[in-house]
Design a protein around this motif. Structure first.
Motif, short mmCIF file in Angstrom:
data_model
loop_
_atom_site.label_atom_id
_atom_site.label_comp_id
_atom_site.label_asym_id
_atom_site.label_seq_id
_atom_site.Cartn_x
_atom_site.Cartn_y
_atom_site.Cartn_z
N LYS A 17 0.84 -1.20 0.00
CA LYS A 17 0.00 0.00 0.00
C LYS A 17 0.88 1.25 0.00
CE LYS A 17 -3.70 2.37 2.51
NZ LYS A 17 -4.64 2.31 3.66
N SER A 38 -5.94 -8.82 -3.70
CA SER A 38 -5.62 -8.40 -2.35
C SER A 38 -4.66 -9.40 -1.73
CB SER A 38 -6.90 -8.32 -1.51
OG SER A 38 -6.58 -8.21 -0.13
N GLU A 165 -3.46 1.07 -3.41
CA GLU A 165 -4.35 1.54 -2.36
C GLU A 165 -4.55 0.48 -1.27
OE1 GLU A 165 -4.86 4.55 -2.33
OE2 GLU A 165 -4.63 5.17 -4.41
N MET A 166 -3.95 -0.68 -1.46
CA MET A 166 -3.93 -1.75 -0.45
C MET A 166 -2.73 -2.62 -0.78
SD MET A 166 -6.77 -4.59 -1.72
CE MET A 166 -8.23 -3.57 -1.65
N ASP A 167 -2.36 -3.52 0.13
CA ASP A 167 -1.31 -4.49 -0.17
C ASP A 167 -1.83 -5.45 -1.24
OD1 ASP A 167 0.22 -3.30 1.78
OD2 ASP A 167 -0.06 -4.90 3.25
#
Length: 196
Positions: A17, A38, A165-167
């Motif tokens: 992220k 994700s 915006e995320m891992d």
């Protein structure tokens, strides 16, 4: 450090992220199929349908967000020197080459390359979604709906930059389909950087 994806091959890696992923077309007119999952829930994946729906357009570029199937932001396009990409066509595959090109001994295509790259992460073939096809130039007739795959508009050295915006687990290819690269199979470069 800049990494190179050889022609008609693929790779996968983790993107944290906030990190930036820069996708570069070193020689021009080459496509990269990009998929994302994700890192914490591999059943959450990049969704073309949700991303296009929320953007209200089919061609996404700088400032647009790519969403997951759970409507959570995954990637944001923060820089785009080309401005034309595709988010509607599935990764090319043996069946693509058999059905569209009539190949009797077809290459495994981007689908096969994505499968091979994602296997170490425990992500199987049926989990691979429609890719964000970086630099792919697809023309759409607004009346008939007819699509045409045209040579990419990317020139040598042009790039598109995504912010995580995320891992994420990312897989990318140097596309194997002739229509996608003007029948000149070339590499794709990429680099990962921490945001300033």
């Amino acid at each position: 450090m800049t990494n190179r994806i050889a022609p008609r091959s693929g790779t996968a890696f983790e993107l944290k992220k906030g990190q930036l992923l820069t996708v570069i077309d070193p020689e021009g007119e080459q496509v990269s199929d990009l998929v994302a999952f994700s890192a914490s829930a591999k059943c959450e994946y990049l969704s073309s349908g949700r991303s296009i729906d929320y953007a209200g357009k089919i061609f996404l570029t700088k400032g647009d967000t790519l969403y997951s199937n759970r409507s959570v932001p995954m990637l944001t396009i923060v820089e785009d020197e080309v401005g034309r990409h595709d988010f509607s066509l599935t990764p090319c595959s043996r069946d693509t080459f058999r059905i569209i090109y009539g190949d009797t001994d077809p290459h495994h295509g981007c689908q096969g390359n994505l499968e091979n790259a994602l296997a170490p992460y425990g992500i199987g073939a049926d989990a691979i979604p429609i890719a964000f096809n970086v630099f792919m130039h697809v023309s759409v007739d607004s009346d008939s709906g007819e699509i045409k795959v045209l040579p990419p508009k990317s020139k040598p050295g042009q790039k598109t930059v995504f912010r995580a915006e995320m891992d994420l687990i990312i897989a990318m290819t140097a596309c194997s389909a002739g229509q996608s690269n003007n029948f000149r199979y070339k590499p794709i470069d990429y680099r990962i950087e921490d945001a300033a």
